[in-house]
Design a protein around this motif. Structure first.
Motif, mmCIF file in Angstrom:
data_model
loop_
_atom_site.group_PDB
_atom_site.id
_atom_site.type_symbol
_atom_site.label_atom_id
_atom_site.label_comp_id
_atom_site.label_asym_id
_atom_site.label_seq_id
_atom_site.Cartn_x
_atom_site.Cartn_y
_atom_site.Cartn_z
ATOM 1 N N ILE A 81 0.841 -1.197 0.000
ATOM 2 C CA ILE A 81 0.000 0.000 0.000
ATOM 3 C C ILE A 81 0.875 1.246 0.000
ATOM 4 N N ARG A 82 1.850 1.302 0.908
ATOM 5 C CA ARG A 82 2.753 2.459 0.953
ATOM 6 C C ARG A 82 3.611 2.516 -0.300
ATOM 7 N N LEU A 83 4.047 1.364 -0.776
ATOM 8 C CA LEU A 83 4.920 1.314 -1.947
ATOM 9 C C LEU A 83 4.192 1.793 -3.202
ATOM 10 N N ASP A 84 2.968 1.381 -3.388
ATOM 11 C CA ASP A 84 2.198 1.810 -4.559
ATOM 12 C C ASP A 84 2.027 3.328 -4.571
ATOM 13 N N ALA A 85 1.778 3.917 -3.410
ATOM 14 C CA ALA A 85 1.626 5.369 -3.328
ATOM 15 C C ALA A 85 2.928 6.078 -3.688
ATOM 16 N N ALA A 86 4.043 5.552 -3.230
ATOM 17 C CA ALA A 86 5.339 6.168 -3.521
ATOM 18 C C ALA A 86 5.692 6.039 -4.998
ATOM 19 N N LEU A 87 5.357 4.921 -5.616
ATOM 20 C CA LEU A 87 5.596 4.748 -7.052
ATOM 21 C C LEU A 87 4.776 5.750 -7.860
ATOM 22 N N ALA A 88 3.511 5.910 -7.485
ATOM 23 C CA ALA A 88 2.650 6.848 -8.196
ATOM 24 C C ALA A 88 3.139 8.280 -8.034
ATOM 25 N N ALA A 89 3.611 8.635 -6.849
ATOM 26 C CA ALA A 89 4.106 9.986 -6.607
ATOM 27 C C ALA A 89 5.357 10.272 -7.439
ATOM 28 N N LEU A 90 6.240 9.279 -7.565
ATOM 29 C CA LEU A 90 7.438 9.480 -8.380
ATOM 30 C C LEU A 90 7.072 9.610 -9.854
ATOM 31 N N ASP A 91 6.166 8.788 -10.336
ATOM 32 C CA ASP A 91 5.700 8.911 -11.722
ATOM 33 C C ASP A 91 5.178 10.326 -11.985
ATOM 34 N N ASP A 92 4.379 10.842 -11.066
ATOM 35 C CA ASP A 92 3.793 12.161 -11.247
ATOM 36 C C ASP A 92 4.869 13.239 -11.315
ATOM 37 N N ARG A 93 5.812 13.195 -10.389
ATOM 38 C CA ARG A 93 6.892 14.189 -10.381
ATOM 39 C C ARG A 93 7.762 14.070 -11.631
ATOM 40 N N ALA A 94 8.018 12.867 -12.072
ATOM 41 C CA ALA A 94 8.857 12.676 -13.254
ATOM 42 C C ALA A 94 8.188 13.250 -14.497
ATOM 43 N N ARG A 95 6.901 13.047 -14.632
ATOM 44 C CA ARG A 95 6.186 13.538 -15.815
ATOM 45 C C ARG A 95 6.043 15.057 -15.801
ATOM 46 N N ARG A 96 6.020 15.640 -14.607
ATOM 47 C CA ARG A 96 5.873 17.090 -14.506
ATOM 48 C C ARG A 96 7.194 17.821 -14.756
ATOM 49 N N LEU A 97 8.314 17.145 -14.584
ATOM 50 C CA LEU A 97 9.612 17.830 -14.693
ATOM 51 C C LEU A 97 9.817 18.511 -16.046
ATOM 52 N N PRO A 98 9.595 17.840 -17.192
ATOM 53 C CA PRO A 98 9.859 18.505 -18.472
ATOM 54 C C PRO A 98 8.903 19.661 -18.762
ATOM 55 N N LYS A 99 7.796 19.719 -18.068
ATOM 56 C CA LYS A 99 6.811 20.773 -18.298
ATOM 57 C C LYS A 99 7.112 22.039 -17.498
ATOM 58 N N ALA A 100 8.055 21.956 -16.571
ATOM 59 C CA ALA A 100 8.356 23.097 -15.717
ATOM 60 C C ALA A 100 9.074 24.194 -16.506
ATOM 61 N N PRO A 101 8.693 25.460 -16.322
ATOM 62 C CA PRO A 101 9.451 26.560 -16.940
ATOM 63 C C PRO A 101 10.884 26.572 -16.426
ATOM 64 N N ASP A 102 11.777 27.185 -17.187
ATOM 65 C CA ASP A 102 13.192 27.177 -16.830
ATOM 66 C C ASP A 102 13.427 27.693 -15.417
ATOM 67 N N GLU A 103 12.733 28.754 -15.046
ATOM 68 C CA GLU A 103 12.975 29.350 -13.727
ATOM 69 C C GLU A 103 12.481 28.457 -12.587
ATOM 70 N N GLU A 104 11.604 27.490 -12.893
ATOM 71 C CA GLU A 104 11.068 26.601 -11.858
ATOM 72 C C GLU A 104 11.750 25.231 -11.848
ATOM 73 N N LEU A 105 12.676 25.028 -12.785
ATOM 74 C CA LEU A 105 13.311 23.707 -12.892
ATOM 75 C C LEU A 105 14.084 23.295 -11.640
ATOM 76 N N PRO A 106 14.855 24.196 -11.003
ATOM 77 C CA PRO A 106 15.566 23.751 -9.795
ATOM 78 C C PRO A 106 14.641 23.194 -8.721
ATOM 79 N N ASP A 107 13.516 23.874 -8.485
ATOM 80 C CA ASP A 107 12.574 23.367 -7.484
ATOM 81 C C ASP A 107 11.906 22.075 -7.949
ATOM 82 N N ALA A 108 11.599 21.987 -9.256
ATOM 83 C CA ALA A 108 10.986 20.770 -9.782
ATOM 84 C C ALA A 108 11.960 19.597 -9.692
ATOM 85 N N GLN A 109 13.233 19.872 -9.948
ATOM 86 C CA GLN A 109 14.252 18.826 -9.826
ATOM 87 C C GLN A 109 14.344 18.345 -8.387
#
Length: 235
Positions: A81-109
């Motif tokens: 249960i905890r593992l599935d939530a952590a996998l989903a959270a990482l997927d979400d963050r990974a997919r959002r990274l390329p969409k971040a504007p340049d000035e927001e990339l450090p925080d997104a990273q």
């Protein structure tokens, strides 16, 4: 004689790759957009691999565990249960990274870095439960023949390409003697005229020091496996 261990070596490989990925994500230069895309792809590939690994365990190991040690199986279900939530959270963050504007990339990273480390925290707890609860329960309730049959069924379910990939991921993390024993056993399953090519393919993920030690332990010169090929066959 050591008992059959269904988790030990594959888990060692997973730990090394997760730790290496955390270092990579934390230190990456996201000013380079191709690096940003690479980080996304690497993180999504890791979550796919971990889900696939869990599916293999559910198919091949956990039916026996649930039959022989249901309390241990229940403990692993709670970990999922905890593992599935952590996998989903990482997927979400990974997919959002390329969409971040340049000035927001450090925080997104950094957000991706934190999500990856949260997954690592959950996954390490999961591995610990499998290694210190599930595997001992199987040793107490199952024979080595039964455990060997589980491992054989998993191996039979893999294509030659998938088996090669499995070994490449695992070998760098193993002690030299274990690495050599696994490679030696693998080479006995291929035709004589394919052993050199197979050995070269197996060692692509090893750094020069580990690769040299493996060839030394196998008692063959490294050039033997790397010699030129002609018409798809060894010269």
């Amino acid at each position: 004689m050591p008992r059959v261990d269904l988790y030990r070596y594959v888990h060692m490989g997973q730990r090394e790759r997760l730790f290496a990925l955390a270092i990579e994500v934390g230190a990456a230069d996201t000013a380079q957009r191709d690096t940003v895309v690479s980080l996304t792809e690497r993180c999504l590939a890791m979550t796919r691999e971990l889900r696939e690994h869990a599916d293999h365990e559910d198919r091949h190991i956990h039916p026996l565990l649930r039959e022989r040690a249901p309390e241990a199986a229940d403990a692993l279900d709670a970990e999922h249960i905890r593992l599935d939530a952590a996998l989903a959270a990482l997927d979400d963050r990974a997919r959002r990274l390329p969409k971040a504007p340049d000035e927001e990339l450090p925080d997104a990273q950094h957000a991706l870095y934190l999500a990856l480390n949260e997954l690592i925290s959950a996954y390490l707890a999961h591995l610990h439960a499998e290694e210190t609860v599930a595997m001992p329960a199987l040793w107490q309730t199952s024979s080595d023949a039964e455990l060997g049959a589980v491992f054989a069924a998993f191996k039979a379910s893999r294509t030659p390409e998938e088996s090669l990939s499995d070994l490449r991921k695992m070998l760098p993390s193993l002690p030299p003697a274990i690495r050599a024993a696994i490679v030696r056993a693998t080479l006995t399953t291929v035709p004589d005229d394919e052993t050199g090519r197979t050995l070269a393919a197996l060692t692509t993920t090893l750094d020069p020091g580990r690769r040299g030690r493996l060839y030394e332990d196998l008692g063959v010169p490294e050039a033997w496996a790397l010699k030129p090929m002609e018409n798809g066959r060894d010269r």
